[in-house]
Design a protein around this motif. Sequence first.
Motif, PDB file in Angstrom:
ATOM      1  N   THR A  35       0.854  -1.185   0.000  1.00 33.18           N
ATOM      2  CA  THR A  35       0.000   0.000   0.000  1.00 33.18           C
ATOM      3  C   THR A  35       0.885   1.227   0.000  1.00 33.18           C
ATOM      4  O   THR A  35       2.001   1.201   0.515  1.00 33.18           O
ATOM      5  N   VAL A  36       0.371   2.274  -0.606  1.00 32.62           N
ATOM      6  CA  VAL A  36       1.108   3.533  -0.651  1.00 32.62           C
ATOM      7  C   VAL A  36       0.108   4.675  -0.493  1.00 32.62           C
ATOM      8  O   VAL A  36      -0.941   4.681  -1.134  1.00 32.62           O
ATOM      9  N   ASN A  37       0.427   5.595   0.390  1.00 30.34           N
ATOM     10  CA  ASN A  37      -0.439   6.746   0.608  1.00 30.34           C
ATOM     11  C   ASN A  37      -0.076   7.806  -0.428  1.00 30.34           C
ATOM     12  O   ASN A  37       1.011   8.384  -0.376  1.00 30.34           O
ATOM     13  N   ILE A  38      -0.985   8.041  -1.368  1.00 27.89           N
ATOM     14  CA  ILE A  38      -0.695   8.979  -2.454  1.00 27.89           C
ATOM     15  C   ILE A  38      -0.684  10.429  -1.979  1.00 27.89           C
ATOM     16  O   ILE A  38      -0.287  11.314  -2.726  1.00 27.89           O
ATOM     17  N   ASN A  39      -1.099  10.670  -0.750  1.00 28.25           N
ATOM     18  CA  ASN A  39      -1.074  12.029  -0.207  1.00 28.25           C
ATOM     19  C   ASN A  39       0.205  12.346   0.561  1.00 28.25           C
ATOM     20  O   ASN A  39       0.451  13.503   0.890  1.00 28.25           O
ATOM     21  N   THR A  40       1.016  11.324   0.842  1.00 26.66           N
ATOM     22  CA  THR A  40       2.243  11.573   1.601  1.00 26.66           C
ATOM     23  C   THR A  40       3.496  10.989   0.953  1.00 26.66           C
ATOM     24  O   THR A  40       4.597  11.414   1.286  1.00 26.66           O
ATOM     25  N   ALA A  41       3.339  10.049   0.042  1.00 22.96           N
ATOM     26  CA  ALA A  41       4.492   9.363  -0.555  1.00 22.96           C
ATOM     27  C   ALA A  41       5.297  10.292  -1.448  1.00 22.96           C
ATOM     28  O   ALA A  41       4.758  11.177  -2.109  1.00 22.96           O
ATOM     29  N   GLY A  42       6.593  10.064  -1.462  1.00 25.05           N
ATOM     30  CA  GLY A  42       7.478  10.816  -2.333  1.00 25.05           C
ATOM     31  C   GLY A  42       7.560  10.196  -3.718  1.00 25.05           C
ATOM     32  O   GLY A  42       6.979   9.133  -3.986  1.00 25.05           O
ATOM     33  N   VAL A  43       8.295  10.836  -4.590  1.00 26.52           N
ATOM     34  CA  VAL A  43       8.430  10.401  -5.981  1.00 26.52           C
ATOM     35  C   VAL A  43       8.956   8.972  -6.061  1.00 26.52           C
ATOM     36  O   VAL A  43       8.394   8.134  -6.782  1.00 26.52           O
TER      37      VAL A  43
END
Length: 97
Positions: A35-43
């Motif tokens: 899972t990846v949080n698209i509001n906090t994840a970096g490039v």
Amino acid sequence: MKTLLTFIASFLFVFAPITLHAETTNDKYEGIEITVNINTAGVEELAELLQGIGPAKAKDIVEYREKNGDFQSADELTAIKGIGSATVSNNRDRIQL
């Protein structure tokens, strides 16, 4: 016989690294819930963990988020040029808000 063994060893030495390196991100994380949080994840995290998203699109996601604020839904990613509904669907289980 020695020549044949030398040939086989040379062949494996040259082509084995290519075959072994053919691992994809999907294979790398197979069996692991990603899972990846698209509001906090970096490039880097976005490019590594989202299928069909490379460094350029990951950068576009971060820039869109910085300009427009947090994503309210995964479908909002389609507002970014080059990211379609198929890409969002392929990543839906991975995307967190």
